[in-house]
Motif scaffolding. Sequence first.
Motif, PDB file in Angstrom:
ATOM      1  N   SER A 120      24.697 -14.664 -27.387  1.00 10.93           N
ATOM      2  CA  SER A 120      24.879 -14.376 -25.862  1.00 10.93           C
ATOM      3  C   SER A 120      23.205 -15.042 -25.751  1.00 10.93           C
ATOM      4  O   SER A 120      22.929 -14.900 -24.892  1.00 10.93           O
ATOM      5  CB  SER A 120      25.254 -13.367 -26.122  1.00 10.93           C
ATOM      6  OG  SER A 120      26.666 -12.890 -25.855  1.00 10.93           O
ATOM      7  N   GLY A 121      22.140 -13.729 -26.780  1.00 12.22           N
ATOM      8  CA  GLY A 121      21.052 -13.546 -26.284  1.00 12.22           C
ATOM      9  C   GLY A 121      20.166 -14.709 -26.342  1.00 12.22           C
ATOM     10  O   GLY A 121      19.871 -15.499 -25.463  1.00 12.22           O
ATOM     11  N   VAL A 122      20.901 -15.874 -28.052  1.00 13.82           N
ATOM     12  CA  VAL A 122      19.999 -17.095 -27.221  1.00 13.82           C
ATOM     13  C   VAL A 122      20.424 -18.145 -26.555  1.00 13.82           C
ATOM     14  O   VAL A 122      19.441 -18.395 -25.631  1.00 13.82           O
ATOM     15  CB  VAL A 122      20.648 -18.106 -28.745  1.00 13.82           C
ATOM     16  CG1 VAL A 122      20.437 -19.740 -28.268  1.00 13.82           C
ATOM     17  CG2 VAL A 122      20.671 -17.607 -29.792  1.00 13.82           C
ATOM     18  N   ILE A 123      21.586 -18.069 -25.631  1.00 13.00           N
ATOM     19  CA  ILE A 123      22.053 -19.025 -24.569  1.00 13.00           C
ATOM     20  C   ILE A 123      21.765 -18.105 -23.458  1.00 13.00           C
ATOM     21  O   ILE A 123      21.148 -19.146 -22.037  1.00 13.00           O
ATOM     22  CB  ILE A 123      23.538 -17.915 -24.354  1.00 13.00           C
ATOM     23  CG1 ILE A 123      24.531 -19.315 -25.414  1.00 13.00           C
ATOM     24  CG2 ILE A 123      23.593 -19.808 -23.259  1.00 13.00           C
ATOM     25  CD1 ILE A 123      25.655 -18.762 -26.326  1.00 13.00           C
ATOM     26  N   LEU A 124      21.729 -16.790 -23.106  1.00 16.24           N
ATOM     27  CA  LEU A 124      20.969 -16.450 -22.262  1.00 16.24           C
ATOM     28  C   LEU A 124      19.943 -16.430 -21.322  1.00 16.24           C
ATOM     29  O   LEU A 124      18.949 -16.743 -20.545  1.00 16.24           O
ATOM     30  CB  LEU A 124      21.236 -14.796 -21.713  1.00 16.24           C
ATOM     31  CG  LEU A 124      22.844 -14.690 -21.604  1.00 16.24           C
ATOM     32  CD1 LEU A 124      22.438 -12.959 -21.508  1.00 16.24           C
ATOM     33  CD2 LEU A 124      23.162 -15.272 -20.063  1.00 16.24           C
ATOM     34  N   GLN A 125      18.703 -16.722 -22.774  1.00 20.73           N
ATOM     35  CA  GLN A 125      17.300 -16.811 -22.705  1.00 20.73           C
ATOM     36  C   GLN A 125      16.837 -18.218 -22.867  1.00 20.73           C
ATOM     37  O   GLN A 125      15.776 -18.736 -21.712  1.00 20.73           O
ATOM     38  CB  GLN A 125      16.321 -16.540 -24.542  1.00 20.73           C
ATOM     39  CG  GLN A 125      16.504 -14.647 -24.939  1.00 20.73           C
ATOM     40  CD  GLN A 125      16.506 -14.860 -26.160  1.00 20.73           C
ATOM     41  OE1 GLN A 125      16.534 -15.495 -26.735  1.00 20.73           O
ATOM     42  NE2 GLN A 125      17.516 -13.725 -26.602  1.00 20.73           N
ATOM     43  N   ARG A 155      15.650 -18.981 -18.994  1.00 24.67           N
ATOM     44  CA  ARG A 155      14.224 -19.298 -19.235  1.00 24.67           C
ATOM     45  C   ARG A 155      13.662 -17.813 -19.284  1.00 24.67           C
ATOM     46  O   ARG A 155      12.425 -17.817 -18.898  1.00 24.67           O
ATOM     47  CB  ARG A 155      13.415 -20.423 -18.315  1.00 24.67           C
ATOM     48  CG  ARG A 155      14.133 -21.703 -18.490  1.00 24.67           C
ATOM     49  CD  ARG A 155      14.016 -22.989 -17.586  1.00 24.67           C
ATOM     50  NE  ARG A 155      12.820 -23.154 -18.480  1.00 24.67           N
ATOM     51  CZ  ARG A 155      11.866 -24.150 -18.235  1.00 24.67           C
ATOM     52  NH1 ARG A 155      11.388 -24.418 -16.825  1.00 24.67           N
ATOM     53  NH2 ARG A 155      10.811 -24.283 -18.736  1.00 24.67           N
ATOM     54  N   ASN A 156      13.842 -17.162 -19.799  1.00 27.86           N
ATOM     55  CA  ASN A 156      13.413 -16.277 -20.102  1.00 27.86           C
ATOM     56  C   ASN A 156      13.825 -15.146 -21.261  1.00 27.86           C
ATOM     57  O   ASN A 156      14.642 -14.746 -21.466  1.00 27.86           O
ATOM     58  CB  ASN A 156      13.586 -15.132 -19.018  1.00 27.86           C
ATOM     59  CG  ASN A 156      13.014 -14.329 -18.889  1.00 27.86           C
ATOM     60  OD1 ASN A 156      12.291 -13.370 -20.185  1.00 27.86           O
ATOM     61  ND2 ASN A 156      12.066 -13.704 -17.939  1.00 27.86           N
ATOM     62  N   PRO A 157      12.665 -15.507 -22.008  1.00 22.76           N
ATOM     63  CA  PRO A 157      12.731 -14.477 -23.815  1.00 22.76           C
ATOM     64  C   PRO A 157      13.361 -13.233 -23.975  1.00 22.76           C
ATOM     65  O   PRO A 157      13.620 -12.897 -24.618  1.00 22.76           O
ATOM     66  CB  PRO A 157      11.347 -15.052 -24.183  1.00 22.76           C
ATOM     67  CG  PRO A 157      10.117 -14.526 -23.266  1.00 22.76           C
ATOM     68  CD  PRO A 157      11.057 -15.172 -21.859  1.00 22.76           C
ATOM     69  N   LEU A 158      13.591 -12.454 -22.458  1.00 25.00           N
ATOM     70  CA  LEU A 158      13.974 -11.225 -22.710  1.00 25.00           C
ATOM     71  C   LEU A 158      14.847 -11.058 -22.172  1.00 25.00           C
ATOM     72  O   LEU A 158      15.577  -9.896 -21.770  1.00 25.00           O
ATOM     73  CB  LEU A 158      12.580 -10.217 -21.868  1.00 25.00           C
ATOM     74  CG  LEU A 158      11.527 -10.337 -22.886  1.00 25.00           C
ATOM     75  CD1 LEU A 158      11.061  -9.288 -21.336  1.00 25.00           C
ATOM     76  CD2 LEU A 158      11.632  -9.651 -23.752  1.00 25.00           C
ATOM     77  N   ALA A 159      16.069 -12.162 -21.668  1.00 22.03           N
ATOM     78  CA  ALA A 159      16.995 -12.167 -21.811  1.00 22.03           C
ATOM     79  C   ALA A 159      17.810 -12.259 -22.490  1.00 22.03           C
ATOM     80  O   ALA A 159      17.867 -12.439 -23.764  1.00 22.03           O
ATOM     81  CB  ALA A 159      17.837 -13.414 -20.701  1.00 22.03           C
ATOM     82  N   SER A 160      19.186 -10.922 -22.418  1.00 23.63           N
ATOM     83  CA  SER A 160      20.529 -10.744 -23.242  1.00 23.63           C
ATOM     84  C   SER A 160      21.114 -10.061 -22.504  1.00 23.63           C
ATOM     85  O   SER A 160      21.052  -9.385 -20.825  1.00 23.63           O
ATOM     86  CB  SER A 160      19.789  -9.605 -24.120  1.00 23.63           C
ATOM     87  OG  SER A 160      19.523  -8.374 -24.117  1.00 23.63           O
ATOM     88  N   SER A 161      22.233 -10.050 -22.709  1.00 22.24           N
ATOM     89  CA  SER A 161      23.583  -9.211 -22.440  1.00 22.24           C
ATOM     90  C   SER A 161      22.799  -7.388 -22.285  1.00 22.24           C
ATOM     91  O   SER A 161      23.088  -7.122 -20.867  1.00 22.24           O
ATOM     92  CB  SER A 161      24.932  -9.151 -23.080  1.00 22.24           C
ATOM     93  OG  SER A 161      24.763  -9.039 -24.288  1.00 22.24           O
TER      94      SER A 161
END
Lengths: 249, 341
Positions: free
Chosen positions: B73-78, B82-88
Motif C-alpha cells: 500500500s505504501g509503495v503504491i500510495l507514494q 508522488r509523495n515519499p511520506l504517503a502511506s495508509s
Amino acid sequence: MVKADNVGFRLKNGRKILDGVTLGLKSSEICVVIGPNGAGKSTLMKVMNGIIKPTDGRVNIGDECVSGMQRRDIAKKIAYLPQTTHPVPCSVYETVLLGRKPYMSWYPKRHDYEMTEAVMCELGISAMRDKCVTELSGGEFQKILIARAMVQKADILMLDEPINHLDVKNQLEIMDTAERVTKEHGLSTMIVLHDLNLALRYADSVLLMDGGRPLYCGEKDSLSEEKLSEAYGINISVKKIDDRSVVMY
Amino acid sequence: MGGRFFFWLVMTFLLFLFVMLGVKHGAVQSSWGEALMALFRTGNNDDLIYFIWHLRLPKILAALAVGGALAVSGVILQNILRNPLASSFTLGLSQGAAFGATFSIIVMGSGMGSGLLMGNLGMVAFGAFAGAMLSALIILLFSFVKGMTPQGLILAGVAMSAFFSACTMLLQYFSTDTQLAAAVFWTFGDLGKGSWSEALTVLAVMAAGVLFALRHSWDYNAVQWGEMHAEGLGVEVKKIRIYSLIVTSLMSAFATAYYGVIGFVGLIAPHMVRMMFRHTGHSFLIPASALLGGVFLLGADTLAQMVFYPLALPVGVITAFAGVPMFLFILMKRSIKNGKG
C-alpha cells in the motif's frame, strides 16, 4: 499523419487558449511551433496528442479522431516528450525501455529489450546504459528521452521545448539528433521552440502563434519579419547570411 | 543483479529465523526440540501443539500478510500521490479504522461480550473496515475534484486523520471505563487478535493487491516521471490513480480491521528497499517491499514478545519506535535536497 482541423480550446470561464488552429504534419518533416509565452504552443501539442480534448474542431490521426482513441493506442502513434523538470533516479537502460510501455502487458518481452538495445546503439548511448539518469548532463539526459521516444516506434514525434536549459553545443546536438531521426525514420516531427534562429535552421515548416491563434503556418522561407514582429511585439528582422536565415532583434 | 540475489537470500534467511523464533517464543516456554516436535505434530505435549498451531502460526502468517499489505500500500500510495511520506497511516485510513472500531465498541457495545475486552471481534472488525473505507471514500471523492493535486490529497488525508482522531476522542470521552479500556486495547496494533481465518483473509487480499500492483508496475514506473510523461507513454493516469486508491484502501482496511492500527510499515519497508537499490523499478520494488514489510513486522512482533517477557508488547509500539525516526529522516533528506536544488 496527424491533422488538426480548426482546433479550439477554451477554459470554463470562456477564455480562449486556442482558436482556429489548422495544422498537418508531413512525414520526414519538422514543423517548429514558435510564439511568445502564453501563445498556446504547449496546449496545442497536448490537444494534438489527445491529453486535452479540444472544445472546437477535431484532431485526426489517419482516419481516427484522437478524442475517441485509447491513450495506449495514441502512444503507439505519437511519441510525446513534455517539458521535463527533474529526472527520476533509474538507470539509462530502464528509462529507454520505458518507451515500450504502450506495447507491454505485465512485463517487457524479448522484442522490447531488442528494440531498446537497437535504438541505444543507433544513438550511441549504449556505453552509459547502467548509469543513473540523475548523474547525466542536461544534453545527455535529453538524448536519453529522445531514445525513449524512438523506442515507442511511433510515426509522429512531438517535443515540447527539448533544448531548454541546455548550452549551445548541447542545443545543436539535440536538434541534430531530432533532425536525423526524422529524416532517417520518415517521422512527422513537431517541436516547440523559443529560439527563433534554431527554429528557422531546423524547421521544414513553421507555425507562428500568438494569443492562441495561428499568425502564420507554412514554409519557413515565407515567414515575414512583420508577422514575427507582430507576434513578439518587438522589431525583428531576418537576414540571409551564407544561405542561412538569421533572426536579429 | 548480484545485489538483488543477495537481498532475496538475506530476506529468506531472516524469514526462516523469525518464523522459527515466532514458533518457539510465546506465553508458554519450551525448548527448541519441544517446539520443533510440536510444529510437526509429534511428541506428546498437546498444549504446545495447540499453542503453536492455533496461536503462533496464525500470528506469524498474520505478520507476513499485514506487513506485506501495508508495505505494498505504501509503495503504491507514494507513487500515485508522488509523495515519499504517503502511506495508509499518513492518509488517515488507519485513523478511520480506529474510529470505526471505537464506534462499534462504545456505541454498538461490540466489545462487551462474555467478560473479554474484545467480546465480538467480527463486529469490531466490521466497524474498523467501515471506518477505513469511509476515510478512503472521502479521499477518493477529493481525487475526483478537478485540479486536485497529489499534494492536495495528502493534505486531505492529514485533515481526515485529525477529524477521525477527534471523533474517536469524543466517543471515548463519553464512554464507561470498560468501554474505554476495550477501545484503547483495540487501537494497540496486535497480531494476536485473529485466528487462521482472519490471517488467511488478509493474506488473500494482500496477494490480490500485490498481483494488481505487479500488473501495473510499469505504469507506476511511468507515473514516476510525472503525469504528462505517463500520458505520453500511454498510461491512463487518472484511472490508475483511482483503481490504486481503491486497492490500497482495501488492503489497509482488511489489515487494520482485524489487527488494529500498525503504523509506519508502509513507510519503512519501501524506503529501506529504495535505500538499498536506488535505481530500482516497481517490478522489483513491489515484491521486495512486500517481503521486507512482512519480515519486518514479524521481526518486530518477535521483539515485542521477547523484550519484557513474559509481558508481550503490542507490535504497533515497536513499529512506531522504528518508524518515527525513519519518517523524520526522510523529511530531513528531502529538505536538504530541496535546499540544494
